[in-house]
Design an enzyme around this catalytic site. Structure first.
Site, mmCIF file in Angstrom:
data_model
loop_
_atom_site.group_PDB
_atom_site.id
_atom_site.type_symbol
_atom_site.label_atom_id
_atom_site.label_comp_id
_atom_site.label_asym_id
_atom_site.label_seq_id
_atom_site.Cartn_x
_atom_site.Cartn_y
_atom_site.Cartn_z
ATOM 1 N N LYS A 34 0.851 -1.198 0.000
ATOM 2 C CA LYS A 34 0.000 0.000 0.000
ATOM 3 C C LYS A 34 0.888 1.250 0.000
ATOM 4 O O LYS A 34 2.096 1.157 0.223
ATOM 5 C CB LYS A 34 -0.908 -0.019 1.232
ATOM 6 C CG LYS A 34 -0.146 0.029 2.555
ATOM 7 C CD LYS A 34 -1.071 -0.181 3.750
ATOM 8 C CE LYS A 34 -0.257 -0.238 5.039
ATOM 9 N NZ LYS A 34 -1.064 -0.651 6.196
ATOM 10 N N TYR A 251 16.247 29.690 8.311
ATOM 11 C CA TYR A 251 15.055 30.343 8.845
ATOM 12 C C TYR A 251 15.022 30.238 10.362
ATOM 13 O O TYR A 251 15.277 29.172 10.922
ATOM 14 C CB TYR A 251 13.795 29.698 8.269
ATOM 15 C CG TYR A 251 13.628 29.960 6.784
ATOM 16 C CD1 TYR A 251 13.474 31.256 6.298
ATOM 17 C CD2 TYR A 251 13.640 28.911 5.877
ATOM 18 C CE1 TYR A 251 13.311 31.502 4.942
ATOM 19 C CE2 TYR A 251 13.477 29.140 4.520
ATOM 20 C CZ TYR A 251 13.318 30.438 4.056
ATOM 21 O OH TYR A 251 13.172 30.661 2.716
HETATM 22 C C1 LIG Z 1 -0.181 -1.713 6.757
HETATM 23 C C2 LIG Z 1 -0.768 -2.971 7.279
HETATM 24 C C3 LIG Z 1 0.043 -4.097 7.510
HETATM 25 C C4 LIG Z 1 1.544 -4.049 7.395
HETATM 26 O O1 LIG Z 1 2.074 -3.518 8.589
HETATM 27 P P1 LIG Z 1 3.663 -3.368 8.807
HETATM 28 O O2 LIG Z 1 3.756 -2.855 10.196
HETATM 29 O O3 LIG Z 1 4.132 -2.365 7.802
HETATM 30 O O4 LIG Z 1 4.266 -4.701 8.607
HETATM 31 C C5 LIG Z 1 -0.576 -5.265 7.895
HETATM 32 N N1 LIG Z 1 -1.928 -5.334 8.054
HETATM 33 C C6 LIG Z 1 -2.728 -4.261 7.877
HETATM 34 C C7 LIG Z 1 -4.192 -4.392 8.094
HETATM 35 C C8 LIG Z 1 -2.172 -3.050 7.495
HETATM 36 O O5 LIG Z 1 -2.972 -1.996 7.329
#
Ligand SMILES: *Cc1c(COP(=O)(O)O)cnc(C)c1O
Length: 355
Positions: A34, A251
């Site tokens: 994702k 800044y």
């Molecule tokens: C993003 C996600 C993962 C992966 O988690 P990590 O900590 O990056 O391994 C697994 N399950 C769900 C439902 C997620 O949203």
């Protein structure tokens, strides 16, 4: 050309997937890609992670893209369908949605797909974000089984503290106890749970972060976990300045020199995805040596201390994170997580894919 670049190693991702598989035992592995594969590029990640048993994404758009790229493995949509119109498209592209709310069951009842689709029923075991209450499991599973064209059901939950001292048992034990009677396959583990708690493996595991070579744990480094950084954000020094005692830089003049010193200006800023809130002292590699940032990060530039880098000048290589400087160290210093840093890599940063 502006010298900033993200080098993304397909080999590191492939290696990290092997590490994930070695922990997964008989469980199958969804590579979680994702958020543009945590900043590494959807298409690039799916090629590097082609040995995964499946892929997990957020949206139907990403999932459909993967199918059009030729992905044949199962594709899980982690938040499922966002409207009734997406059900037919799950069937069309053979996607597995997570169903986590009764509204989604209602959409399905009224608009069932034209052919069978496997679904993941997500139960809330304590995260209190997405999922049916565990207490409703009998009714929910029965309701799902009564829907038209459900090809199969996998039970799912997600951990809130798998990377912390509290661990997973306070969620896992009730989940397994309540749901065992259904005799259905299940999935619970993210990276932290996969690495630390074999009791969470189930039928499918869902590692994300570890595939990109970062550690989910504050006290264990990615290297100690046998992981290799997939993304190296690098740039160069484009200006050198000398500060006199009492002079400030940038800044707000947040950093002021106590004695005469040289500083380098690096072509990387928050518009590239470097965190603006990284304070003076955030680690950075200059010419392969650890140095520190100075003052406030600006949109296109940040400043680094050249006190210990007599040989550094215009064109000297700077690594912001990655090879030689764990992204986790930068995350800790700037009060954020490696997840956020990796995902925030800006679209304007050119990517070079390396072996
Ligand atoms: C993003 C996600 C993962 C992966 O988690 P990590 O900590 O990056 O391994 C697994 N399950 C769900 C439902 C997620 O949203």
């Amino acid at each position: 050309m502006r010298p900033i670049q993200a080098r993304i190693s397909a080999g590191a991702m492939t290696h990290n997937l092997r590490v994930a598989k070695s922990h997964a035992g008989a469980a199958r592995v969804f590579a979680v890609i994702k958020a543009n594969a945590y900043g590494h590029g959807l298409s690039r990640a799916r090629r590097a992670l082609a040995a995964a048993d499946g892929f997990a994404v957020l949206t139907l758009e990403e999932a459909a893209k993967l199918r059009l790229m030729g992905v044949e493995q199962p594709i899980l949509m982690l938040e499922g369908i966002f409207g009734a119109d997406e059900i037919a498209r799950c069937a069309e592209f053979d996607l597995w949605p997570v169903l986590h709310h009764v509204a989604q069951l209602d959409w399905w009842r009224r608009h069932p797909p034209a052919r069978p689709v496997r679904v993941f029923l997500k139960f809330d075991s304590g995260m209190h974000r997405l999922g049916f209450p565990l207490a409703d499991h009998a009714a929910i599973v029965a309701r799902a089984k009564n829907l038209n064209n459900i090809a199969g059901i996998t039970l799912m939950t997600h951990f809130a503290e798998a990377d912390e001292a509290a661990g997973v048992d306070w969620q896992l034990q009730p989940f397994l106890r309540e749901l065992a009677g259904h005799g259905l396959p299940w999935s619970s583990a993210n990276s932290a749970a996969l690495l630390r708690y074999p009791s969470t493996l189930g039928d499918w595991v869902r590692p994300g972060l570890m595939l990109y070579g970062a550690s989910p744990f504050a006290e264990v480094s990615a290297e100690q976990l046998g992981l290799r950084p997939a993304m190296t954000l690098r740039s160069e020094i484009i200006s050198v300045q000398t500060l006199q005692p009492g002079e400030g830089v940038g800044y707000g003049q947040l950093f002021r020199a106590e004695r005469a010193m040289r500083l380098g200006v690096v072509a990387c800023g928050y518009a590239d995805g470097y965190p603006r809130h990284a304070p003076t002292g955030t680690p950075v590699l200059v010419n392969g040596r650890v140095s520190r940032t100075l003052g406030r990060v600006s949109m296109d530039m940040l400043c680094v201390d050249l006190s210990g880098c007599a040989d550094a000048g215009i064109g000297s290589p700077v690594v912001l994170w990655g090879e030689g400087l764990p992204v986790d160290a930068v995350a800790v210093a700037s009060g954020t997580s490696s997840y956020e840093l990796l995902c925030a890599l800006a679209a304007r940063v050119p990517v070079e894919e390396v072996a």
